[in-house]
Design an enzyme around this catalytic site. Structure first.
Site, mmCIF file in Angstrom:
data_model
loop_
_atom_site.group_PDB
_atom_site.id
_atom_site.type_symbol
_atom_site.label_atom_id
_atom_site.label_comp_id
_atom_site.label_asym_id
_atom_site.label_seq_id
_atom_site.Cartn_x
_atom_site.Cartn_y
_atom_site.Cartn_z
ATOM 1 N N ASP A 78 0.828 -1.213 0.000
ATOM 2 C CA ASP A 78 0.000 0.000 0.000
ATOM 3 C C ASP A 78 0.860 1.260 0.000
ATOM 4 O O ASP A 78 2.029 1.228 0.396
ATOM 5 C CB ASP A 78 -0.867 0.057 1.259
ATOM 6 C CG ASP A 78 -1.895 -1.046 1.282
ATOM 7 O OD1 ASP A 78 -2.231 -1.559 0.201
ATOM 8 O OD2 ASP A 78 -2.350 -1.380 2.388
HETATM 9 N N1 URA Z 1 -1.347 -5.593 4.343
HETATM 10 C C1 URA Z 1 -1.757 -4.305 4.241
HETATM 11 O O1 URA Z 1 -2.726 -3.903 4.872
HETATM 12 N N2 URA Z 1 -1.061 -3.490 3.434
HETATM 13 C C2 URA Z 1 0.039 -3.873 2.735
HETATM 14 O O2 URA Z 1 0.641 -3.079 2.021
HETATM 15 C C3 URA Z 1 0.451 -5.218 2.859
HETATM 16 C C4 URA Z 1 -0.263 -6.056 3.675
#
Ligand code: URA
Length: 251
Positions: free
Chosen positions: A103
């Protein structure tokens, strides 16, 4: 597997458009057979592609490991104009893509490669690649909440998460640092697991991916995999994936 015209273009034979013309003109052979279909897919590292009888050499497969910084999208461009992983990948000579994504606000371990089979092998659910996260949760997590993360929680779309390894790293006044190892990868999974137990995720870092740790790499830095790391990934994930693919072709 990639489109033939893309493979030709990447090997510097001609532009994508001109490569299409070479194909429709019957000047391209794949494994000895003339191919004129534009939709044809080939494996650039296994199939023998020739133009006018001369072999097209695919780009050498490369594997880099990088530390994705926070506040960066994992896509190559972003309609909102945010920083993208492309800003880092541009410094790598080969055309590599990330294996999965992190993310915008998540930092940490990200493998990038131009080996499409390796991408598929690592992302297929059967590979159950371990991903280790350091998570800062709001508030204190009690034992039943930690056990819920370990045994599986139900996410907002009804999906029940698989078993996870969970360790408390430290508890502070208003938050808890927890290490979670997942062997699956649903969209925003760690954030949604936090929501499921009523503790918001405040910070998230992926410390390792497939056993490769970001230790020693600062955000934005990258390195090539060592020979040992690569041979382990091939043995553990790529070879079983290729064997399964061959078996399903033969079935
Ligand atoms: N879980 C999440 O919430 N975000 C990520 O980037 C990876 C795993």
């Amino acid at each position: 597997m990639e489109r033939l015209q893309k493979v030709l273009a990447r090997a510097g034979i001609a532009s994508r458009r001109a490569s299409e013309e070479l194909i429709t003109a019957g000047r391209v052979r794949v494994n000895g057979r003339v191919v004129t279909e534009l939709g044809t897919k080939v494996d650039p590292h296994k199939d023998r592609v020739e133009v006018d009888g001369k072999r097209v050499v695919a780009e050498k497969p490369v594997y880099y490991f990088l530390h994705k910084p926070r506040e960066m999208v994992t896509t190559l461009d972003d309609p909102e104009g945010r920083a993208t992983i492309g800003d880092i990948l541009r410094r790598i000579p080969e055309r590599v893509v990330p294996v999965g994504r992190l993310d915008y606000h998540t930092s940490g371990a990200l493998l990038v490669t131009n080996d499409g089979d390796m991408v598929d092998a690592l992302l297929r659910p059967r590979s159950a690649v371990p991903k280790v996260y350091a998570v800062k949760f709001q508030g204190h997590l009690d034992v039943p909440e930690l056990d819920a993360l370990r045994n599986g929680v139900t996410l907002d779309d009804g999906y029940r998460t698989q078993k996870a390894e969970v360790f408390v790293l430290r508890q502070e006044q208003n938050h808890s640092w927890v290490q979670i190892t997942l062997t699956e990868g649903k969209n925003r999974q760690v954030h949604r697991m936090g929501d499921a137990i009523g503790h918001r995720v405040m910070r998230l870092t992926r410390q390792s991916f497939a056993g490769l740790s970001i230790e020693g790499l600062r955000p934005g830095e990258y390195r090539e995999l060592t020979r040992d790391e690569l041979s382990r990934l091939k043995k553990q994930y790529l070879n079983p994936y290729r064997r399964a693919r061959e078996a399903s072709k033969g079935a």
